[in-house]
Scaffold this motif. Structure first.
Motif, PDB file in Angstrom:
ATOM      1  N   GLN A  23       0.853  -1.202   0.000  1.00  0.00           N
ATOM      2  CA  GLN A  23       0.000   0.000   0.000  1.00  0.00           C
ATOM      3  C   GLN A  23       0.882   1.242   0.000  1.00  0.00           C
ATOM      4  N   TYR A  24       1.233   1.731  -1.166  1.00  0.00           N
ATOM      5  CA  TYR A  24       2.048   2.934  -1.279  1.00  0.00           C
ATOM      6  C   TYR A  24       1.114   4.124  -1.499  1.00  0.00           C
ATOM      7  N   VAL A  25       0.438   4.495  -0.406  1.00  0.00           N
ATOM      8  CA  VAL A  25      -0.619   5.515  -0.478  1.00  0.00           C
ATOM      9  C   VAL A  25      -0.504   6.461   0.714  1.00  0.00           C
ATOM     10  N   PRO A  26      -1.120   7.660   0.630  1.00  0.00           N
ATOM     11  CA  PRO A  26      -1.122   8.584   1.757  1.00  0.00           C
ATOM     12  C   PRO A  26      -1.840   7.966   2.966  1.00  0.00           C
ATOM     13  N   PRO A  27      -1.519   8.440   4.189  1.00  0.00           N
ATOM     14  CA  PRO A  27      -2.116   7.863   5.405  1.00  0.00           C
ATOM     15  C   PRO A  27      -3.642   7.834   5.380  1.00  0.00           C
ATOM     16  N   GLU A  28      -4.278   8.908   4.880  1.00  0.00           N
ATOM     17  CA  GLU A  28      -5.745   8.929   4.884  1.00  0.00           C
ATOM     18  C   GLU A  28      -6.330   7.877   3.948  1.00  0.00           C
ATOM     19  N   LEU A  29      -5.594   7.569   2.873  1.00  0.00           N
ATOM     20  CA  LEU A  29      -6.066   6.554   1.945  1.00  0.00           C
ATOM     21  C   LEU A  29      -5.757   5.151   2.475  1.00  0.00           C
ATOM     22  N   LYS A  30      -4.663   5.033   3.230  1.00  0.00           N
ATOM     23  CA  LYS A  30      -4.339   3.725   3.825  1.00  0.00           C
ATOM     24  C   LYS A  30      -5.447   3.285   4.759  1.00  0.00           C
ATOM     25  N   GLN A  31      -5.985   4.206   5.516  1.00  0.00           N
ATOM     26  CA  GLN A  31      -7.095   3.881   6.425  1.00  0.00           C
ATOM     27  C   GLN A  31      -8.294   3.362   5.639  1.00  0.00           C
ATOM     28  N   ALA A  32      -8.591   4.039   4.535  1.00  0.00           N
ATOM     29  CA  ALA A  32      -9.722   3.621   3.703  1.00  0.00           C
ATOM     30  C   ALA A  32      -9.485   2.233   3.109  1.00  0.00           C
ATOM     31  N   MET A  33      -8.247   1.983   2.655  1.00  0.00           N
ATOM     32  CA  MET A  33      -7.924   0.663   2.088  1.00  0.00           C
ATOM     33  C   MET A  33      -8.043  -0.431   3.156  1.00  0.00           C
ATOM     34  N   ASP A  34      -7.575  -0.121   4.372  1.00  0.00           N
ATOM     35  CA  ASP A  34      -7.669  -1.095   5.461  1.00  0.00           C
ATOM     36  C   ASP A  34      -9.130  -1.373   5.814  1.00  0.00           C
ATOM     37  N   ASP A  35      -9.963  -0.348   5.763  1.00  0.00           N
ATOM     38  CA  ASP A  35     -11.395  -0.534   6.024  1.00  0.00           C
ATOM     39  C   ASP A  35     -12.023  -1.461   4.984  1.00  0.00           C
ATOM     40  N   ILE A  36     -11.649  -1.249   3.717  1.00  0.00           N
ATOM     41  CA  ILE A  36     -12.163  -2.113   2.639  1.00  0.00           C
ATOM     42  C   ILE A  36     -11.694  -3.551   2.853  1.00  0.00           C
ATOM     43  N   ASN A  37     -10.423  -3.706   3.236  1.00  0.00           N
ATOM     44  CA  ASN A  37      -9.889  -5.054   3.461  1.00  0.00           C
ATOM     45  C   ASN A  37     -10.635  -5.759   4.581  1.00  0.00           C
ATOM     46  N   ARG A  38     -10.872  -5.037   5.691  1.00  0.00           N
ATOM     47  CA  ARG A  38     -11.591  -5.640   6.817  1.00  0.00           C
ATOM     48  C   ARG A  38     -13.005  -6.046   6.401  1.00  0.00           C
ATOM     49  N   ALA A  39     -13.678  -5.144   5.679  1.00  0.00           N
ATOM     50  CA  ALA A  39     -15.048  -5.442   5.243  1.00  0.00           C
ATOM     51  C   ALA A  39     -15.065  -6.641   4.295  1.00  0.00           C
ATOM     52  N   TYR A  40     -14.086  -6.683   3.394  1.00  0.00           N
ATOM     53  CA  TYR A  40     -14.022  -7.801   2.448  1.00  0.00           C
ATOM     54  C   TYR A  40     -13.776  -9.113   3.175  1.00  0.00           C
ATOM     55  N   GLU A  41     -12.804  -9.118   4.120  1.00  0.00           N
ATOM     56  CA  GLU A  41     -12.507 -10.354   4.848  1.00  0.00           C
ATOM     57  C   GLU A  41     -13.710 -10.809   5.674  1.00  0.00           C
ATOM     58  N   GLU A  42     -14.506  -9.844   6.160  1.00  0.00           N
ATOM     59  CA  GLU A  42     -15.711 -10.207   6.910  1.00  0.00           C
ATOM     60  C   GLU A  42     -16.781 -10.773   5.979  1.00  0.00           C
ATOM     61  N   ILE A  43     -17.037 -10.080   4.892  1.00  0.00           N
ATOM     62  CA  ILE A  43     -18.152 -10.463   4.024  1.00  0.00           C
ATOM     63  C   ILE A  43     -17.879 -11.775   3.292  1.00  0.00           C
ATOM     64  N   ARG A  44     -16.623 -12.040   2.962  1.00  0.00           N
ATOM     65  CA  ARG A  44     -16.323 -13.262   2.203  1.00  0.00           C
ATOM     66  C   ARG A  44     -16.537 -14.516   3.033  1.00  0.00           C
ATOM     67  N   GLN A  45     -16.554 -14.373   4.366  1.00  0.00           N
ATOM     68  CA  GLN A  45     -16.793 -15.524   5.243  1.00  0.00           C
ATOM     69  C   GLN A  45     -18.278 -15.788   5.457  1.00  0.00           C
ATOM     70  N   ARG A  46     -19.116 -14.863   5.020  1.00  0.00           N
ATOM     71  CA  ARG A  46     -20.550 -14.978   5.307  1.00  0.00           C
ATOM     72  C   ARG A  46     -21.253 -15.827   4.251  1.00  0.00           C
ATOM     73  N   ALA A  47     -22.037 -16.767   4.742  1.00  0.00           N
ATOM     74  CA  ALA A  47     -22.753 -17.669   3.840  1.00  0.00           C
ATOM     75  C   ALA A  47     -23.763 -16.909   2.983  1.00  0.00           C
ATOM     76  N   ASP A  48     -24.412 -15.873   3.556  1.00  0.00           N
ATOM     77  CA  ASP A  48     -25.426 -15.151   2.782  1.00  0.00           C
ATOM     78  C   ASP A  48     -24.795 -14.397   1.607  1.00  0.00           C
ATOM     79  N   PHE A  49     -23.589 -13.852   1.798  1.00  0.00           N
ATOM     80  CA  PHE A  49     -22.889 -13.171   0.716  1.00  0.00           C
ATOM     81  C   PHE A  49     -22.491 -14.163  -0.372  1.00  0.00           C
ATOM     82  N   GLN A  50     -21.892 -15.273   0.019  1.00  0.00           N
ATOM     83  CA  GLN A  50     -21.461 -16.273  -0.955  1.00  0.00           C
ATOM     84  C   GLN A  50     -22.657 -16.847  -1.723  1.00  0.00           C
TER      85      GLN A  50
END
Length: 402
Positions: A23-50
């Motif tokens: 992640q070669y991005v400014p700090p404010e964008l790193k936070q946003a990328m980390d938020d997307i990663n957390r949401a993705y890792e959460e949603i991909r484990q959910r049976a309803d999403f899959q």
């Protein structure tokens, strides 16, 4: 050769594939990328999403896409048998819908108010506009003016689907500039917007996330080929710009040492002509671009070089970080095809098999046509036909005076 577990574990927790990614991005964008990663890792484990995604793949996209044995083409060429994984038959006409549905569902899950993206050939733009219409989220697509004029059918579709189209006139007015423009808009409000990157490029988690959504291509193809032939293909191939269709195809075969993986880059008007090709892995070197470490084509000043390809979806001076890693470890062989070879493959496949391919996909068809005659008749080449050529038909017809 690395084992399945090592390949499956890529990238690491920081988003690196060996030395590439991150992640070669400014700090404010790193936070946003980390938020997307957390949401993705959460949603991909959910049976309803899959379950919702699987249902949309089946009933909306029309998956699984079939594998077609191009018998007439194979016979005409002599040598190896060529098979086509028909991603061109998907709803919206290409592989892009696979990750766009995933990204649109993720945006909905995160409560985002707008989805922003870039597009080159327009296939990602059409697919994302389609997915956003389906889930009811506003969509804004940035597209280079050169590509807007070249890919008019897709521009019309995006407008019909209700997206806001932003023409980009700076620089070469093609894909790189569209990415720059879209990132600038996204940075205005990363809390409420989401940038739906159109390939396995950009800062972590996008190379991982887009790969995962696209992996259905190779998973299907591996099972289909085994079921039909009782064996795996000798070669699995795909075109490479940013590299999403190729990673989607390659991932299922990475641990199969007997399967040769081949990515085909655009040699444009010739690898010796600086600024007139887009062969990043063939002619570039490790660097940084758009928030990631990857192979980059650079000019004498160390800036991203001017690039060219007859296929708007391939003219990018970078490439996915996982492709960069796979090149370095020698797991994938990266070859090239010129504009002229691409055009010849486009017309040959159209007239021999009745399949009009996207110009992007015609690059890998060109490679298959080049190598098949030198291989035994009992060998099999599986080509990812990543998109159909509706968008390119008028452009090619004008170019060839048809």
């Amino acid at each position: 050769m690395s084992n399945t577990r090592e390949f499956a574990a890529m990238p690491d927790a920081q988003g690196f594939f060996g030395p590439y990614g991150g992640q070669y991005v400014p700090p404010e964008l790193k936070q946003a990328m980390d938020d997307i990663n957390r949401a993705y890792e959460e949603i991909r484990q959910r049976a309803d999403f899959q379950e919702e995604l699987a249902s949309l793949f089946a009933d909306y996209v029309g998956r699984p896409s079939p594998i077609f044995h191009a018998r007439r083409l194979s016979s005409q060429l002599g040598g190896a048998q060529i098979h086509l994984k028909r991603e061109d038959l998907n709803h919206t006409g290409a592989h892009k819908i696979n990750h766009c549905l995933g990204e649109a569902l993720l945006a909905k899950f995160m409560g985002k108010q707008k989805v922003i993206a870039e597009t080159g050939a327009g296939q990602h733009g059409v697919a994302l506009a389609t997915a956003c219409a389906l889930v009811g989220i506003p969509c804004e697509i940035h597209m280079g003016q050169v590509d807007i004029e070249k890919e008019h059918p897709n521009v019309t579709k995006m407008k019909i689907l209700g997206c806001k189209l932003v023409p980009v006139t700076r620089g070469a007015a093609t894909l790189k500039e569209a990415v720059d423009s879209a990132f600038e808009e996204y940075l205005k409000d990363p809390h409420n917007y989401i940038y739906a990157i159109g390939s396995v490029v950009g800062p972590h988690p996008f190379p991982k996330m887009v790969r995962d959504f696209q992996a259905i291509i190779g998973n299907e193809a591996r099972e289909q080929f085994l079921s039909r032939h009782g064996r795996l293909p000798d070669y699995v191939s795909a075109c490479v710009g940013g590299g999403s269709n190729a990673m989607g195809m390659f991932t299922a075969f990475l641990a199969d040492e007997a399967v040769n993986l081949v990515g085909v880059e655009p040699a444009g008007e010739g690898l010796e002509r600086e600024g007139r090709h887009s062969a990043t892995l063939s002619k570039g070197k490790p660097g940084q671009l758009h928030g990631m470490a990857c192979y980059v084509l650079e000019d004498a000043q160390g800036q991203p070089a001017a690039v060219h390809s007859i296929a708007s979806g391939l003219d990018y001076p970078g490439v996915g970080p996982q492709h960069s890693y796979l090149k370095d470890i020698g797991r994938v062989s990266y070859q090239t095809a010129t504009d002229q070879e691409c055009l010849e493959a486009f017309m040959t496949l159209s007239r021999v098999e009745g399949i009009i391919p996207a110009l992007e996909s015609a690059h890998v068809v060109a490679w298959a046509m080049r190598v098949a005659p030198s291989l035994p008749a009992d060998q099999h080449i599986l080509v990812n036909l990543s998109g159909r050529g509706d968008k390119d038909a008028d452009y090619v017809a004008n170019l060839l005076g048809l």
